[in-house]
Design a protein around this motif. Structure first.
Motif, PDB file in Angstrom:
ATOM      1  N   HIS A 174      37.916  29.971  79.062  1.00 44.38           N
ATOM      2  CA  HIS A 174      38.718  31.071  78.506  1.00 44.38           C
ATOM      3  C   HIS A 174      40.068  30.588  77.984  1.00 44.38           C
ATOM      4  O   HIS A 174      40.760  31.353  77.304  1.00 44.38           O
ATOM      5  CB  HIS A 174      38.907  32.157  79.558  1.00 44.38           C
ATOM      6  CG  HIS A 174      37.632  32.821  79.983  1.00 44.38           C
ATOM      7  ND1 HIS A 174      36.923  33.659  79.151  1.00 44.38           N
ATOM      8  CD2 HIS A 174      36.928  32.761  81.133  1.00 44.38           C
ATOM      9  CE1 HIS A 174      35.848  34.106  79.777  1.00 44.38           C
ATOM     10  NE2 HIS A 174      35.822  33.568  80.975  1.00 44.38           N
ATOM     11  N   PHE A 175      40.453  29.400  78.357  1.00 38.71           N
ATOM     12  CA  PHE A 175      41.641  28.726  77.816  1.00 38.71           C
ATOM     13  C   PHE A 175      42.948  29.327  78.344  1.00 38.71           C
ATOM     14  O   PHE A 175      43.855  28.608  78.708  1.00 38.71           O
ATOM     15  CB  PHE A 175      41.617  28.782  76.281  1.00 38.71           C
ATOM     16  CG  PHE A 175      42.486  27.757  75.602  1.00 38.71           C
ATOM     17  CD1 PHE A 175      42.127  26.421  75.592  1.00 38.71           C
ATOM     18  CD2 PHE A 175      43.656  28.123  74.976  1.00 38.71           C
ATOM     19  CE1 PHE A 175      42.927  25.471  74.966  1.00 38.71           C
ATOM     20  CE2 PHE A 175      44.459  27.183  74.353  1.00 38.71           C
ATOM     21  CZ  PHE A 175      44.091  25.853  74.350  1.00 38.71           C
ATOM     22  N   ARG A 176      43.034  30.668  78.357  1.00 38.95           N
ATOM     23  CA  ARG A 176      44.226  31.345  78.872  1.00 38.95           C
ATOM     24  C   ARG A 176      43.867  32.396  79.923  1.00 38.95           C
ATOM     25  O   ARG A 176      44.683  33.227  80.283  1.00 38.95           O
ATOM     26  CB  ARG A 176      44.992  32.020  77.720  1.00 38.95           C
ATOM     27  CG  ARG A 176      45.600  31.053  76.705  1.00 38.95           C
ATOM     28  CD  ARG A 176      46.755  30.271  77.311  1.00 38.95           C
ATOM     29  NE  ARG A 176      47.405  29.400  76.345  1.00 38.95           N
ATOM     30  CZ  ARG A 176      47.116  28.130  76.169  1.00 38.95           C
ATOM     31  NH1 ARG A 176      46.162  27.569  76.880  1.00 38.95           N
ATOM     32  NH2 ARG A 176      47.773  27.407  75.285  1.00 38.95           N
ATOM     33  N   GLY A 177      42.610  32.364  80.396  1.00 40.41           N
ATOM     34  CA  GLY A 177      42.156  33.338  81.377  1.00 40.41           C
ATOM     35  C   GLY A 177      41.249  34.377  80.753  1.00 40.41           C
ATOM     36  O   GLY A 177      41.254  34.592  79.532  1.00 40.41           O
ATOM     37  N   GLY A 205      39.694  36.188  59.834  1.00 37.22           N
ATOM     38  CA  GLY A 205      40.699  35.289  60.372  1.00 37.22           C
ATOM     39  C   GLY A 205      41.266  35.834  61.676  1.00 37.22           C
ATOM     40  O   GLY A 205      40.847  36.875  62.181  1.00 37.22           O
ATOM     41  N   GLY A 206      42.214  35.122  62.225  1.00 37.12           N
ATOM     42  CA  GLY A 206      42.860  35.582  63.446  1.00 37.12           C
ATOM     43  C   GLY A 206      42.188  35.052  64.698  1.00 37.12           C
ATOM     44  O   GLY A 206      41.096  34.478  64.665  1.00 37.12           O
ATOM     45  N   ALA A 207      42.858  35.247  65.831  1.00 37.93           N
ATOM     46  CA  ALA A 207      42.355  34.832  67.140  1.00 37.93           C
ATOM     47  C   ALA A 207      42.886  35.794  68.190  1.00 37.93           C
ATOM     48  O   ALA A 207      43.707  36.668  67.893  1.00 37.93           O
ATOM     49  CB  ALA A 207      42.800  33.402  67.444  1.00 37.93           C
ATOM     50  N   ASN A 208      42.401  35.650  69.411  1.00 37.61           N
ATOM     51  CA  ASN A 208      42.838  36.496  70.528  1.00 37.61           C
ATOM     52  C   ASN A 208      42.510  37.967  70.329  1.00 37.61           C
ATOM     53  O   ASN A 208      43.160  38.836  70.931  1.00 37.61           O
ATOM     54  CB  ASN A 208      44.349  36.353  70.787  1.00 37.61           C
ATOM     55  CG  ASN A 208      44.750  34.936  71.117  1.00 37.61           C
ATOM     56  OD1 ASN A 208      44.059  34.254  71.866  1.00 37.61           O
ATOM     57  ND2 ASN A 208      45.851  34.484  70.545  1.00 37.61           N
ATOM     58  N   GLY A 229      36.826  25.877  60.618  1.00 38.92           N
ATOM     59  CA  GLY A 229      37.528  25.029  59.676  1.00 38.92           C
ATOM     60  C   GLY A 229      38.346  23.929  60.319  1.00 38.92           C
ATOM     61  O   GLY A 229      39.408  23.558  59.811  1.00 38.92           O
ATOM     62  N   GLY A 230      37.876  23.421  61.454  1.00 45.43           N
ATOM     63  CA  GLY A 230      38.573  22.342  62.125  1.00 45.43           C
ATOM     64  C   GLY A 230      39.717  22.769  63.018  1.00 45.43           C
ATOM     65  O   GLY A 230      40.399  21.921  63.601  1.00 45.43           O
ATOM     66  N   LEU A 231      39.947  24.073  63.151  1.00 42.35           N
ATOM     67  CA  LEU A 231      41.025  24.553  64.013  1.00 42.35           C
ATOM     68  C   LEU A 231      40.691  24.305  65.482  1.00 42.35           C
ATOM     69  O   LEU A 231      39.525  24.302  65.872  1.00 42.35           O
ATOM     70  CB  LEU A 231      41.260  26.044  63.777  1.00 42.35           C
ATOM     71  CG  LEU A 231      41.792  26.424  62.385  1.00 42.35           C
ATOM     72  CD1 LEU A 231      41.833  27.936  62.230  1.00 42.35           C
ATOM     73  CD2 LEU A 231      43.178  25.832  62.158  1.00 42.35           C
ATOM     74  N   GLY A 232      41.734  24.138  66.298  1.00 40.80           N
ATOM     75  CA  GLY A 232      41.543  23.795  67.704  1.00 40.80           C
ATOM     76  C   GLY A 232      41.168  24.977  68.570  1.00 40.80           C
ATOM     77  O   GLY A 232      40.985  26.112  68.102  1.00 40.80           O
ATOM     78  N   GLY A 233      41.093  24.703  69.898  1.00 41.88           N
ATOM     79  CA  GLY A 233      40.611  25.693  70.840  1.00 41.88           C
ATOM     80  C   GLY A 233      41.400  26.983  70.875  1.00 41.88           C
ATOM     81  O   GLY A 233      40.840  28.060  71.113  1.00 41.88           O
ATOM     82  N   ALA A 234      42.708  26.908  70.665  1.00 36.78           N
ATOM     83  CA  ALA A 234      43.533  28.114  70.702  1.00 36.78           C
ATOM     84  C   ALA A 234      43.141  29.114  69.633  1.00 36.78           C
ATOM     85  O   ALA A 234      43.390  30.316  69.769  1.00 36.78           O
ATOM     86  CB  ALA A 234      45.007  27.742  70.542  1.00 36.78           C
TER      87      ALA A 234
END
Length: 364
Positions: free
Chosen positions: A108-111, A205-208, A156-161
């Motif tokens: 989950h990376f941040r819980g 797009g976007g995350a979280n 697109g190569g973006l990291g885990g976050a």
């Protein structure tokens, strides 16, 4: 009406069934994951049970908690979820565990924060981590996995976050087709609830992403999450990639990434993370009004009658404003002893409010 101290740290919202209120909580270090049941009329704790004891719980950011996913309750059963750390079904009378799972992997990376969603005998759980992203359907009666579908998103190569999300599934029926819609990082997908086959997706797009979708006026409304902070209105009758064909409108003005939005007829009411309240035309996406409200926000606002209640993240303040499409009208400001991360519940003319330290029953 009553005020009850809740041990531990948990941002999950209370859920109610008849005269019982259920919440989850956890130790700050995540080594004890628990469920608590209270009497709705008195606030008395009836059950307090530790369900999972992870030996090495994965990291949870201090802003989050190990008990952020909201449970689901129905007659005789309550379903609790702590992300990859564990999912369980308990008997609401005895609080005995009927089944439990702790074998669904995800960093989950941040819980964890995705909540339980149930349709018929199907339980839908998103696992959008920094390593894997998938949606699973369990048989709510046994906990058995019925299907698992990978998200298959090109980041697109973006990291885990940039890969993680905290979305909750929403089941809708549009033109006779029942579908389960699950927002995720980069894209929102719709699945066949029985087979898990992907029906359509919108890439935004976007995350979280954390806000559950809303359905009304023949449209689906959902948020893209952080980075893009976009609210989209999508026709949910397509197939395949419908990004260019079924998005009716989108807006970035005053859009929250954590608090959910409210749909009331032809109006959408929002309170952003930074405390900007606004009203949007649900048909066109045009902003009708905006107004600054004090504080920051993670808990979702609620609509009760013609009133919108919103709850501050850093102070124990509840603001009440009119669900008026013409102008912002503040109706009341109320203060409790601690601040809010959990969204409230409403039942039988009572507000069930969870602050960082207590559970309250507010009633006449």
């Amino acid at each position: 009406a009553w005020k009850t101290a809740i041990w531990g740290k948990g941002w999950s919202s209370p859920v109610t069934w008849k005269n019982r209120v259920w919440i989850t909580t956890a130790t700050v270090d995540g080594h004890r994951l628990s469920v608590i049941c209270l009497d709705r009329k008195t606030g008395k704790i009836l059950h307090d049970r530790i369900v999972f004891k992870p030996v090495k719980p994965q990291y949870s950011h201090p802003f989050n908690s190990y008990a952020s996913p909201t449970p689901w309750v129905e007659d005789g059963r309550v379903y609790i979820h702590f992300g990859s750390l564990g999912t369980a079904c308990l008997d609401t009378q005895t609080c005995d565990v009927i089944w439990q799972r702790d074998d669904l992997p995800c960093n989950h990376f941040r819980g964890p924060a995705s909540s339980v969603s149930i349709y018929g005998n199907l339980m839908f759980l998103p696992f959008d981590g920094s390593d894997v992203q998938y949606v699973v359907a369990l048989d709510k009666r046994t906990g058995k996995t019925l299907w698992r579908t990978d998200r298959n998103v090109d980041f697109g190569g973006l990291g885990g976050a940039h890969k993680k999300a905290f979305g909750t599934a929403r089941v809708i029926t549009c033109r006779g087709r029942t579908q389960v819609v699950v927002p995720g990082a980069m894209a929102t997908m719709s699945y066949d609830p029985v087979s898990g086959r992907e029906l359509w997706r919108v890439t935004h797009g976007g995350a979280n992403a954390s806000c559950p979708p809303l359905y009304g006026n023949g449209m689906l409304y959902f948020n893209s999450g952080d980075v893009t902070n976009t609210l989209l209105a999508v026709r949910p009758d397509g197939r395949g990639d419908v990004t260019k064909t079924h998005v009716k409108w989108s807006t970035m003005r005053g859009v929250p990434s954590r608090p959910s939005v409210l749909l009331a007829g032809q109006s959408i009411f929002m309170v952003s993370n930074a405390g900007v309240a606004s009203c949007v035309n649900a048909t066109t996406g045009e902003t009708r009004w905006t107004s600054r409200v004090t504080g920051k926000y993670s808990a979702s606002p609620i609509l009760v009658g013609q009133r919108v209640f919103c709850f501050e993240e850093e102070q124990g303040v509840c603001h009440v404003f009119a669900a008026d499409s013409r102008e912002y009208r503040q109706l009341a400001t109320n203060t409790l002893d601690s601040s809010f991360m959990a969204s409230p519940a409403v039942t039988d003319e009572m507000l069930i409010l969870r602050t960082k330290t207590h559970l309250y029953g507010i009633a006449e």
